[in-house]
Design a protein around this motif. Structure first.
Motif, PDB file in Angstrom:
ATOM      1  N   SER A  43      44.105  18.621 -13.246  1.00  0.00           N
ATOM      2  CA  SER A  43      42.831  19.056 -12.666  1.00  0.00           C
ATOM      3  C   SER A  43      42.147  20.047 -13.585  1.00  0.00           C
ATOM      4  O   SER A  43      42.695  20.457 -14.603  1.00  0.00           O
ATOM      5  CB  SER A  43      43.083  19.752 -11.329  1.00  0.00           C
ATOM      6  OG  SER A  43      43.297  18.819 -10.328  1.00  0.00           O
ATOM      7  N   GLY A  45      39.492  23.680 -13.029  1.00  0.00           N
ATOM      8  CA  GLY A  45      39.636  25.006 -12.414  1.00  0.00           C
ATOM      9  C   GLY A  45      40.488  25.918 -13.274  1.00  0.00           C
ATOM     10  O   GLY A  45      40.423  25.887 -14.510  1.00  0.00           O
ATOM     11  N   SER A  46      41.352  26.683 -12.624  1.00  0.00           N
ATOM     12  CA  SER A  46      42.172  27.661 -13.351  1.00  0.00           C
ATOM     13  C   SER A  46      43.427  27.023 -13.948  1.00  0.00           C
ATOM     14  O   SER A  46      44.150  27.666 -14.706  1.00  0.00           O
ATOM     15  CB  SER A  46      42.573  28.794 -12.407  1.00  0.00           C
ATOM     16  OG  SER A  46      43.269  28.264 -11.294  1.00  0.00           O
ATOM     17  N   LEU A  47      43.690  25.763 -13.595  1.00  0.00           N
ATOM     18  CA  LEU A  47      44.951  25.136 -14.001  1.00  0.00           C
ATOM     19  C   LEU A  47      45.173  25.061 -15.519  1.00  0.00           C
ATOM     20  O   LEU A  47      46.254  25.427 -15.994  1.00  0.00           O
ATOM     21  CB  LEU A  47      45.073  23.742 -13.378  1.00  0.00           C
ATOM     22  CG  LEU A  47      46.374  23.046 -13.738  1.00  0.00           C
ATOM     23  CD1 LEU A  47      47.503  23.491 -12.825  1.00  0.00           C
ATOM     24  CD2 LEU A  47      46.232  21.550 -13.714  1.00  0.00           C
ATOM     25  N   ASP A  77      40.548  14.765 -11.754  1.00  0.00           N
ATOM     26  CA  ASP A  77      39.125  14.646 -11.437  1.00  0.00           C
ATOM     27  C   ASP A  77      38.329  15.112 -12.645  1.00  0.00           C
ATOM     28  O   ASP A  77      38.832  15.829 -13.506  1.00  0.00           O
ATOM     29  CB  ASP A  77      38.740  15.391 -10.156  1.00  0.00           C
ATOM     30  CG  ASP A  77      38.860  16.906 -10.258  1.00  0.00           C
ATOM     31  OD1 ASP A  77      39.735  17.397 -11.008  1.00  0.00           O
ATOM     32  OD2 ASP A  77      38.081  17.598  -9.585  1.00  0.00           O
ATOM     33  N   ARG A  79      34.061  15.899 -13.988  1.00  0.00           N
ATOM     34  CA  ARG A  79      32.643  16.013 -13.683  1.00  0.00           C
ATOM     35  C   ARG A  79      31.839  15.049 -14.557  1.00  0.00           C
ATOM     36  O   ARG A  79      32.227  14.832 -15.705  1.00  0.00           O
ATOM     37  CB  ARG A  79      32.178  17.441 -13.925  1.00  0.00           C
ATOM     38  CG  ARG A  79      32.804  18.478 -12.970  1.00  0.00           C
ATOM     39  CD  ARG A  79      34.072  19.089 -13.507  1.00  0.00           C
ATOM     40  NE  ARG A  79      34.665  20.075 -12.619  1.00  0.00           N
ATOM     41  CZ  ARG A  79      34.341  21.368 -12.647  1.00  0.00           C
ATOM     42  NH1 ARG A  79      33.464  21.808 -13.513  1.00  0.00           N
ATOM     43  NH2 ARG A  79      34.919  22.201 -11.809  1.00  0.00           N
ATOM     44  N   ASN A  89      35.909  19.020 -17.451  1.00  0.00           N
ATOM     45  CA  ASN A  89      37.341  19.341 -17.344  1.00  0.00           C
ATOM     46  C   ASN A  89      38.077  18.977 -18.636  1.00  0.00           C
ATOM     47  O   ASN A  89      39.030  19.655 -19.023  1.00  0.00           O
ATOM     48  CB  ASN A  89      37.975  18.618 -16.141  1.00  0.00           C
ATOM     49  CG  ASN A  89      37.644  19.313 -14.837  1.00  0.00           C
ATOM     50  OD1 ASN A  89      37.211  20.462 -14.829  1.00  0.00           O
ATOM     51  ND2 ASN A  89      37.840  18.612 -13.717  1.00  0.00           N
ATOM     52  N   GLY A 155      41.525  24.409  -3.902  1.00  0.00           N
ATOM     53  CA  GLY A 155      40.344  25.256  -3.734  1.00  0.00           C
ATOM     54  C   GLY A 155      40.485  26.133  -2.492  1.00  0.00           C
ATOM     55  O   GLY A 155      41.289  25.830  -1.602  1.00  0.00           O
ATOM     56  N   ARG A 190      30.758  13.623  -9.720  1.00  0.00           N
ATOM     57  CA  ARG A 190      32.109  13.637 -10.279  1.00  0.00           C
ATOM     58  C   ARG A 190      32.803  12.289 -10.081  1.00  0.00           C
ATOM     59  O   ARG A 190      32.313  11.437  -9.339  1.00  0.00           O
ATOM     60  CB  ARG A 190      32.962  14.679  -9.523  1.00  0.00           C
ATOM     61  CG  ARG A 190      32.494  16.093  -9.654  1.00  0.00           C
ATOM     62  CD  ARG A 190      32.946  16.910  -8.447  1.00  0.00           C
ATOM     63  NE  ARG A 190      32.713  18.326  -8.691  1.00  0.00           N
ATOM     64  CZ  ARG A 190      33.663  19.242  -8.815  1.00  0.00           C
ATOM     65  NH1 ARG A 190      34.930  18.921  -8.674  1.00  0.00           N
ATOM     66  NH2 ARG A 190      33.366  20.490  -9.047  1.00  0.00           N
ATOM     67  N   LYS A 213      43.235  32.623  -2.197  1.00  0.00           N
ATOM     68  CA  LYS A 213      43.868  31.395  -1.674  1.00  0.00           C
ATOM     69  C   LYS A 213      44.659  31.648  -0.381  1.00  0.00           C
ATOM     70  O   LYS A 213      45.087  30.709   0.286  1.00  0.00           O
ATOM     71  CB  LYS A 213      44.821  30.791  -2.717  1.00  0.00           C
ATOM     72  CG  LYS A 213      44.170  30.442  -4.046  1.00  0.00           C
ATOM     73  CD  LYS A 213      43.281  29.221  -3.929  1.00  0.00           C
ATOM     74  CE  LYS A 213      42.262  29.093  -5.032  1.00  0.00           C
ATOM     75  NZ  LYS A 213      42.758  28.678  -6.303  1.00  0.00           N
TER      76      LYS A 213
HETATM   77  O1  LIG Z   1      37.163  19.961 -11.269  1.00  0.00           O
HETATM   78  C1  LIG Z   1      37.461  20.720 -10.387  1.00  0.00           C
HETATM   79  O2  LIG Z   1      36.626  21.311  -9.707  1.00  0.00           O
HETATM   80  C2  LIG Z   1      38.900  20.995 -10.175  1.00  0.00           C
HETATM   81  O3  LIG Z   1      39.684  19.982 -10.604  1.00  0.00           O
HETATM   82  C3  LIG Z   1      39.221  21.426  -8.773  1.00  0.00           C
HETATM   83  O4  LIG Z   1      39.787  20.437  -7.963  1.00  0.00           O
HETATM   84  C4  LIG Z   1      40.131  22.622  -8.881  1.00  0.00           C
HETATM   85  O5  LIG Z   1      41.423  22.219  -9.225  1.00  0.00           O
HETATM   86  C5  LIG Z   1      40.165  23.437  -7.611  1.00  0.00           C
HETATM   87  O6  LIG Z   1      38.841  23.760  -7.281  1.00  0.00           O
HETATM   88  C6  LIG Z   1      40.949  24.710  -7.757  1.00  0.00           C
HETATM   89  O7  LIG Z   1      40.318  25.501  -8.712  1.00  0.00           O
HETATM   90  P1  LIG Z   1      40.878  26.938  -9.073  1.00  0.00           P
HETATM   91  O8  LIG Z   1      42.254  26.736  -9.574  1.00  0.00           O
HETATM   92  O9  LIG Z   1      39.930  27.428 -10.133  1.00  0.00           O
HETATM   93  O10 LIG Z   1      40.806  27.725  -7.821  1.00  0.00           O
END
Ligand SMILES: O=C(O)[C@H](O)[C@@H](O)[C@H](O)[C@H](O)COP(=O)(O)O
Length: 262
Positions: A43, A45-47, A77, A79, A89, A155, A190, A213
């Motif tokens: 994914s 985000g912060s991952l 996922d 965008r 991403n 999220g 997306r 969270k």
């Molecule tokens: O493209 C995206 O928006 C991400 O893949 C989304 O699914 C993300 O993993 C979550 O929103 C958690 O995001 P955070 O880890 O930044 O809270």
């Protein structure tokens, strides 16, 4: 109890990252033993940042080696933007992780979206699905792809991938990859892996950190899940699912933590 997801909580993101590394390498070895490659989807985000913290340090031993050249990386996922756009991403993973891989490490095979068709999210999803069909053909019955590992975020509203609470996409049963035009989290356009694909993976790992969270974690783990996408993955995957969180993310959560071991 053993059919339940594992919740691993750590005092710091650093501790989380070390455990995540051990877990990912364990999944890598299982994938390599099964079919000689490691098929993973990630994914945004912060991952990617946490993943970099986990996987970039040099190996402490032979068994601790990330075999990048055997990895096939997909996006859970993505965008509908160009690959060098700040919302991409792929761009995020590249900046945080791929560009930092040491040259001698060998490079993974990475599958970005086809930016030729950004204007048409259905076509974008169809082409990504075709890339999956091509990659997974011959290995599975190809009713559904079986990823060795999905690395996902959660999220604050309980979404994962681009599967949002209450959205009609949660009822998708046949497509592997689906378009979404009305993502409540920007940007709105997306593509995402669908719930059946997510739930079919060999293993699913969520990474969730920070106090923002905690409220949703209570709904996912202590209430009945409220039909939230993350809870649907918990239900669909059970013991194949692991959560790597820091203590801040689970303040007030009653669900039992497990000591981390493989
Ligand atoms: O493209 C995206 O928006 C991400 O893949 C989304 O699914 C993300 O993993 C979550 O929103 C958690 O995001 P955070 O880890 O930044 O809270």
């Amino acid at each position: 109890m053993t059919k339940q997801p594992s919740l691993y909580a750590f005092p710091t993101v650093n501790d989380l990252a070390s455990a995540l590394r051990a877990y990912v390498i364990h999944c890598q070895e299982a994938g390599l033993a099964r079919h000689g490659v490691f098929k993973v989807a990630v994914s945004g985000g912060s991952l990617p940042k946490t993943l970099a913290q986990a996987l970039l340090p040099p190996p402490a031993s032979e068994a601790d080696t990330v075999k990048w050249d055997r990895w096939e990386i997909f996006f859970a996922d993505e965008r509908a933007v160009p690959l060098d756009h700040p919302d991409s991403n792929y761009g995020l993973l590249k900046a945080e992780l791929l560009d930092k891989l040491p040259a001698e490490a060998g490079q993974p095979t990475v599958h970005p979206i086809d930016v030729e068709v950004l204007d048409d999210t259905q076509e974008l999803a169809d082409r990504y699905e075709q890339a999956l069909v091509k990659s997974f053909a011959g290995r599975d019955s190809v009713r559904l792809p079986i990823f060795d590992l999905l690395l996902l975020g959660c999220g604050p509203d309980g979404h994962t991938c681009s599967l949002f609470p209450g959205h009609e996409l949660l009822r998708e049963t046949t497509a592997w990859v689906a378009p979404i035009e009305d993502s409540p989290k920007p940007p709105p356009r997306r593509v995402t892996l669908t719930l059946p694909v997510v739930n079919h993976a060999v293993r699913v790992a969520f990474v969730a950190t920070g106090g923002s969270k905690a409220e949703v974690m209570k709904r996912i783990f202590d209430a009945d899940g409220d039909g939230l996408p993350c809870a649907l993955v918990n239900e669909g995957t059970g013991e194949r699912c692991s959560w790597f969180v820091d203590n801040d993310a689970v303040v007030g959560v009653g669900y039992p933590r497990r000591p981390f071991n493989l």
